[in-house]
Design a protein around this motif. Sequence first.
Motif, PDB file in Angstrom:
ATOM      1  N   LEU A  67      40.999  57.280  56.444  1.00  0.00           N
ATOM      2  CA  LEU A  67      42.010  56.377  55.889  1.00  0.00           C
ATOM      3  C   LEU A  67      41.503  55.782  54.578  1.00  0.00           C
ATOM      4  N   LEU A  68      40.251  55.321  54.575  1.00  0.00           N
ATOM      5  CA  LEU A  68      39.689  54.762  53.349  1.00  0.00           C
ATOM      6  C   LEU A  68      39.623  55.814  52.256  1.00  0.00           C
ATOM      7  N   SER A  69      39.204  57.011  52.611  1.00  0.00           N
ATOM      8  CA  SER A  69      39.120  58.089  51.632  1.00  0.00           C
ATOM      9  C   SER A  69      40.489  58.395  51.030  1.00  0.00           C
ATOM     10  N   ALA A  70      41.529  58.398  51.869  1.00  0.00           N
ATOM     11  CA  ALA A  70      42.884  58.672  51.373  1.00  0.00           C
ATOM     12  C   ALA A  70      43.324  57.615  50.374  1.00  0.00           C
ATOM     13  N   PHE A  71      43.050  56.348  50.681  1.00  0.00           N
ATOM     14  CA  PHE A  71      43.495  55.274  49.786  1.00  0.00           C
ATOM     15  C   PHE A  71      42.633  55.172  48.540  1.00  0.00           C
ATOM     16  N   GLN A  72      41.463  55.782  48.557  1.00  0.00           N
ATOM     17  CA  GLN A  72      40.646  55.820  47.348  1.00  0.00           C
ATOM     18  C   GLN A  72      41.030  56.987  46.441  1.00  0.00           C
ATOM     19  N   ALA A  73      41.848  57.909  46.950  1.00  0.00           N
ATOM     20  CA  ALA A  73      42.316  59.047  46.150  1.00  0.00           C
ATOM     21  C   ALA A  73      43.551  58.606  45.359  1.00  0.00           C
ATOM     22  N   PRO A  74      43.496  58.608  44.027  1.00  0.00           N
ATOM     23  CA  PRO A  74      44.617  58.085  43.237  1.00  0.00           C
ATOM     24  C   PRO A  74      45.951  58.744  43.552  1.00  0.00           C
ATOM     25  N   GLU A  75      45.952  60.053  43.800  1.00  0.00           N
ATOM     26  CA  GLU A  75      47.225  60.730  44.019  1.00  0.00           C
ATOM     27  C   GLU A  75      47.902  60.273  45.306  1.00  0.00           C
ATOM     28  N   VAL A  76      47.112  59.954  46.324  1.00  0.00           N
ATOM     29  CA  VAL A  76      47.679  59.476  47.590  1.00  0.00           C
ATOM     30  C   VAL A  76      48.008  57.992  47.498  1.00  0.00           C
ATOM     31  N   SER A  77      47.037  57.209  47.056  1.00  0.00           N
ATOM     32  CA  SER A  77      47.184  55.761  47.013  1.00  0.00           C
ATOM     33  C   SER A  77      48.340  55.347  46.113  1.00  0.00           C
ATOM     34  N   THR A  78      48.420  55.944  44.934  1.00  0.00           N
ATOM     35  CA  THR A  78      49.477  55.578  43.998  1.00  0.00           C
ATOM     36  C   THR A  78      50.836  56.019  44.509  1.00  0.00           C
ATOM     37  N   ALA A  79      50.905  57.177  45.155  1.00  0.00           N
ATOM     38  CA  ALA A  79      52.181  57.639  45.707  1.00  0.00           C
ATOM     39  C   ALA A  79      52.713  56.652  46.738  1.00  0.00           C
ATOM     40  N   ILE A  80      51.839  56.132  47.589  1.00  0.00           N
ATOM     41  CA  ILE A  80      52.256  55.171  48.605  1.00  0.00           C
ATOM     42  C   ILE A  80      52.716  53.873  47.951  1.00  0.00           C
ATOM     43  N   VAL A  81      51.992  53.428  46.926  1.00  0.00           N
ATOM     44  CA  VAL A  81      52.388  52.216  46.199  1.00  0.00           C
ATOM     45  C   VAL A  81      53.773  52.400  45.588  1.00  0.00           C
ATOM     46  N   VAL A  82      54.013  53.548  44.954  1.00  0.00           N
ATOM     47  CA  VAL A  82      55.304  53.801  44.319  1.00  0.00           C
ATOM     48  C   VAL A  82      56.424  53.784  45.356  1.00  0.00           C
ATOM     49  N   PHE A  83      56.205  54.450  46.494  1.00  0.00           N
ATOM     50  CA  PHE A  83      57.248  54.458  47.525  1.00  0.00           C
ATOM     51  C   PHE A  83      57.539  53.047  48.022  1.00  0.00           C
ATOM     52  N   LEU A  84      56.505  52.263  48.277  1.00  0.00           N
ATOM     53  CA  LEU A  84      56.733  50.915  48.786  1.00  0.00           C
ATOM     54  C   LEU A  84      57.417  50.036  47.747  1.00  0.00           C
ATOM     55  N   ARG A  85      57.144  50.258  46.485  1.00  0.00           N
ATOM     56  CA  ARG A  85      57.855  49.513  45.439  1.00  0.00           C
ATOM     57  C   ARG A  85      59.345  49.879  45.449  1.00  0.00           C
ATOM     58  N   LEU A  86      59.657  51.143  45.577  1.00  0.00           N
ATOM     59  CA  LEU A  86      61.060  51.551  45.626  1.00  0.00           C
ATOM     60  C   LEU A  86      61.747  51.000  46.872  1.00  0.00           C
ATOM     61  N   LEU A  87      61.041  51.022  47.994  1.00  0.00           N
ATOM     62  CA  LEU A  87      61.613  50.485  49.228  1.00  0.00           C
ATOM     63  C   LEU A  87      61.850  48.982  49.100  1.00  0.00           C
ATOM     64  N   THR A  88      60.919  48.279  48.486  1.00  0.00           N
ATOM     65  CA  THR A  88      61.088  46.842  48.255  1.00  0.00           C
ATOM     66  C   THR A  88      62.293  46.579  47.371  1.00  0.00           C
ATOM     67  N   SER A  89      62.428  47.350  46.311  1.00  0.00           N
ATOM     68  CA  SER A  89      63.579  47.210  45.419  1.00  0.00           C
ATOM     69  C   SER A  89      64.883  47.410  46.172  1.00  0.00           C
ATOM     70  N   ALA A  90      64.933  48.436  46.998  1.00  0.00           N
ATOM     71  CA  ALA A  90      66.157  48.718  47.756  1.00  0.00           C
ATOM     72  C   ALA A  90      66.478  47.582  48.717  1.00  0.00           C
ATOM     73  N   GLN A  91      65.463  47.026  49.358  1.00  0.00           N
ATOM     74  CA  GLN A  91      65.680  45.920  50.290  1.00  0.00           C
ATOM     75  C   GLN A  91      66.251  44.701  49.568  1.00  0.00           C
ATOM     76  N   ILE A  92      65.726  44.409  48.394  1.00  0.00           N
ATOM     77  CA  ILE A  92      66.221  43.264  47.613  1.00  0.00           C
ATOM     78  C   ILE A  92      67.664  43.492  47.186  1.00  0.00           C
ATOM     79  N   ARG A  93      67.953  44.686  46.703  1.00  0.00           N
ATOM     80  CA  ARG A  93      69.300  44.965  46.182  1.00  0.00           C
ATOM     81  C   ARG A  93      70.343  45.004  47.292  1.00  0.00           C
ATOM     82  N   CYS A  94      69.933  45.419  48.487  1.00  0.00           N
ATOM     83  CA  CYS A  94      70.888  45.566  49.585  1.00  0.00           C
ATOM     84  C   CYS A  94      71.097  44.278  50.383  1.00  0.00           C
ATOM     85  N   ASP A  95      70.376  43.227  50.051  1.00  0.00           N
ATOM     86  CA  ASP A  95      70.506  41.973  50.794  1.00  0.00           C
ATOM     87  C   ASP A  95      70.682  40.811  49.825  1.00  0.00           C
TER      88      ASP A  95
END
Length: 319
Positions: free
Chosen positions: A189-217
Amino acid sequence: MTSTPLPEEQPPAPRLNATQLPDVDVPQPSGNAPLVVDENTDLSTLTPAQLYELNQRTLDESTRSSSDLPLIAAVAPIRVLREEYDGAPAFVRQIDFLATKGYHGIRRTRGDGDCFYRSLAFAYIERIMSTPDPALEATIAISTLDAAVPLLETVGFDKFAYEDFYEELLGLLRRVGSGAPDQLSPETLLSAFQAPEVSTAIVVFLRLLTSAQIRCDPDAFDAFLFHPDFGNQMTARDFCESFVEPTGKEADHVQMTALARALKVNAKVAYLDGHDPNGAVDFVSFESALDPSTPPVVLLYRPGHYDILDTRSLEAIQL
């Protein structure tokens, strides 16, 4: 389900820019001599701006050359954080307070503006892995995410814009408790989050999900969408496009509340600010788990930065 506190009920999260400061001076208004802070300084006499500068200076020292730091690090004993605040007794008292509450370790994240999302994501998966039935908890988490994903298309995000990012998060959750050779472990798990391609992808998805939650409520969030620098009210779309969706933008209470609700997770944020003369630390809770008794993930906030607090024993952390 216990409701998450509204943003106006929570302590303010400063959005000032970090600056490199000398080792012992806290800047005063123009025309005044700089204030020297030592063990004899009564921090209760300092203004909020001076406390911010003192805290920010220490944070700058610990994250200097942050591009050389891992995106997320192994757990370190809480004493390492304490040593950074040597000479600032108000902060030392707060760190000691955290230790008495069972927070024996700190897991640092890189100070790149994405530290909240990366910290929460890592702690979220780590908590699932620590449950009595991690495979079941991972299945529930995947089901929750699958139910939330349609929000992204509702607000206009094309599936091709987020599905690869989502797959990185799903891939880790599917490996939790799987019994397969590639079953997720604390090390992988630590190794995955230290890999930029994995860690950044997860950050981007969570940012989009956060945006959608704000816009839909809109009933929950529209009244609290203000420009962090100028204070003018913003539309949900403008706020999200400017401060939620782009990487490298610090998260505020609105974003924390929205992501906790989207993930249905309980979270607590400890504020290390030096304000309490007795060393007490304020915790802000974001309670959105289906089961209110679910243990929260716990983050540490210092102005402009988030890390993860760890409750394992000191002996376990030092192994």
